[in-house]
Design a protein around this motif. Structure first.
Motif, PDB file in Angstrom:
ATOM      1  N   SER A   1       0.907  -1.228  -0.056  1.00 39.60           N
ATOM      2  CA  SER A   1       0.150  -0.080   0.050  1.00 39.60           C
ATOM      3  C   SER A   1       1.012   1.329  -0.130  1.00 39.60           C
ATOM      4  CB  SER A   1      -0.856  -0.031   1.179  1.00 39.60           C
ATOM      5  OG  SER A   1      -1.755  -0.972   1.253  1.00 39.60           O
TER       6      SER A   1
ATOM      7  N   ALA B   1       1.143   9.859  -6.676  1.00 41.68           N
ATOM      8  CA  ALA B   1       0.283   8.645  -6.722  1.00 41.68           C
ATOM      9  C   ALA B   1      -0.354   8.258  -8.170  1.00 41.68           C
ATOM     10  CB  ALA B   1      -0.887   8.774  -5.669  1.00 41.68           C
TER      11      ALA B   1
ATOM     12  N   SER C   1       0.144   4.694  -9.955  1.00 39.79           N
ATOM     13  CA  SER C   1      -0.944   3.963 -10.333  1.00 39.79           C
ATOM     14  C   SER C   1      -1.056   3.735 -11.723  1.00 39.79           C
ATOM     15  CB  SER C   1      -2.243   4.588 -10.039  1.00 39.79           C
ATOM     16  OG  SER C   1      -2.428   4.939  -8.470  1.00 39.79           O
ATOM     17  N   LYS C   2      -0.348   4.457 -12.663  1.00 41.94           N
ATOM     18  CA  LYS C   2      -0.264   3.978 -14.040  1.00 41.94           C
ATOM     19  C   LYS C   2       0.601   3.139 -14.365  1.00 41.94           C
ATOM     20  CE  LYS C   2      -1.778   8.779 -15.892  1.00 41.94           C
ATOM     21  NZ  LYS C   2      -1.323   9.893 -16.518  1.00 41.94           N
TER      22      LYS C   2
ATOM     23  N   ASN D   1      -0.611  -0.041  -6.274  1.00 43.84           N
ATOM     24  CA  ASN D   1      -1.600   0.541  -5.442  1.00 43.84           C
ATOM     25  C   ASN D   1      -1.043   1.703  -4.647  1.00 43.84           C
ATOM     26  OD1 ASN D   1      -3.663   0.693  -3.806  1.00 43.84           O
ATOM     27  ND2 ASN D   1      -2.780  -0.780  -2.246  1.00 43.84           N
ATOM     28  N   ALA D   2      -1.608   2.972  -5.256  1.00 46.89           N
ATOM     29  CA  ALA D   2      -0.864   4.081  -4.784  1.00 46.89           C
ATOM     30  C   ALA D   2      -1.804   5.102  -4.258  1.00 46.89           C
ATOM     31  CB  ALA D   2       0.047   4.821  -5.558  1.00 46.89           C
ATOM     32  N   THR D   3      -1.788   5.850  -3.049  1.00 48.87           N
ATOM     33  CA  THR D   3      -2.853   6.660  -2.755  1.00 48.87           C
ATOM     34  C   THR D   3      -2.129   8.054  -2.089  1.00 48.87           C
ATOM     35  OG1 THR D   3      -4.305   4.848  -1.875  1.00 48.87           O
ATOM     36  CG2 THR D   3      -4.719   6.915  -1.087  1.00 48.87           C
TER      37      THR D   3
END
Length: 317
Positions: free
Chosen positions: A117, A126, A130-131, A135-137
């Motif tokens: 995570s 993020a 993600s691209k 799993n990035a926030t």
């Protein structure tokens, strides 16, 4: 100096990892206020103990690790951290708010971070991760929660002295620009300037200024609690280093951030304080009086503080 610190880190990690089965990989044991602050914040919100890890002897066997956290800061894509994670041989459960990621990450890093995570300090970072299928926030620099975890200074300013905290960067600050900044600060009646060295490499730069202006130097990395209190007792923080400004913002202390790297804009944008960042040659041309308005928590900071319980839920135990 780096070799000596690396050797001490390796010896310390042998002892720590034998006693603690959780590991926090970060830029630790190198006398750096910002990175040590983030590790200290992580310790405060977790009951489980984590062994700080950066340098590891090649011969050391690391067994039965329960948990691995990749620390805060500009770490992803760094070779030294990749090497540490390979030696630990366990994927990080999460990242403690990673810094700027402005280029594609390597295949090795992508493999290491599969299933992790990943929390970043900006939406831009993020989105990039993600691209790439990770799993990035986006979150914020954890230093923004400092005032909620460390009491502010109880000292009262009975003399009505105007306290400036000036924090240069040993590699990225210009001596002439900082002399101009100090002159501007000291032009105020009853003003006092403290020089804050966030790391050992800043200390020699601060010493040059101190010799000319007779200012006390604070070694920020020595005592995190004391450093936070000093920042909280300031009337204005002027800093090239990132974390003195982050902590000032947390306490509601007016600050001027001097730009040198993208990570500073990353933080400024996360709290909506775009009017607080300048080129160092322009700082003394702006009226410092406009920034000295007393404690005032920025709306962007308040929003992060209001979500403190969520921060504890995600990163604490």
């Amino acid at each position: 100096m780096i070799y000596a610190k690396s050797l001490l880190n390796k010896v310390k990690f042998i002892k720590d990892s034998a006693q603690k089965k959780n590991i926090y990989v970060g830029y630790l044991g190198r006398s750096n206020y910002g990175d040590d602050l983030l590790f200290d914040i992580h310790k405060k919100i977790n009951k489980s103990e984590y062994a700080p890890c950066l340098d590891i002897f090649d011969f050391q066997k690391i067994e039965k690790i329960n948990d691995v956290v990749l620390g805060g800061g500009t770490i992803i894509n760094g070779d030294i951290y990749l090497k540490a994670l390979k030696r630990v041989d366990k994927k990080p459960r999460y990242t403690f708010c990673s810094g700027v990621i402005d280029k594609p990450i390597s295949k090795e890093w992508s493999t290491i971070l599969e299933g992790t995570s990943i929390y970043t300090r900006s939406e831009e970072s993020a989105l990039r991760l993600s691209k790439e299928g990770l799993n990035a926030t986006s979150w914020v620099d954890p230093g923004i929660y400092t005032s909620l975890l460390y009491p502010s200074s109880s000292l009262t300013n009975s003399s009505k002295t105007l306290n400036f905290l000036v924090c240069p960067h040993g590699k990225h600050s210009n001596i002439d620009a900082f002399e101009a900044i100090l002159k501007s600060c000291l032009s105020f009646p009853k003003s006092k300037v403290l020089l804050f060295a966030s790391s050992f490499e800043d200390y020699s730069f601060c010493s040059k200024l101190s010799n000319s202006y007779d200012c006390q130097i604070i070694k920020g990395w020595v005592d995190i609690d004391r450093s936070n209190q000093i920042i909280s007792a300031s009337d204005l923080v002027i800093s090239t280093r990132l974390h003195p400004s982050v902590v000032a913002a947390s306490y509601g202390i007016p600050f001027i951030m001097i730009a040198y790297e993208k990570k500073q804009y990353e933080f400024i944008n996360s709290i909506g304080a775009e009017d607080c960042i300048f080129d160092e040659k322009l700082v003394f041309l702006n009226s410092l009086e406009n920034f000295i308005t007393g404690k005032k928590v920025l709306l962007g900071v308040k929003q992060w503080h209001d979500g403190f319980d969520e921060f504890i839920r995600v990163f604490g135990d």
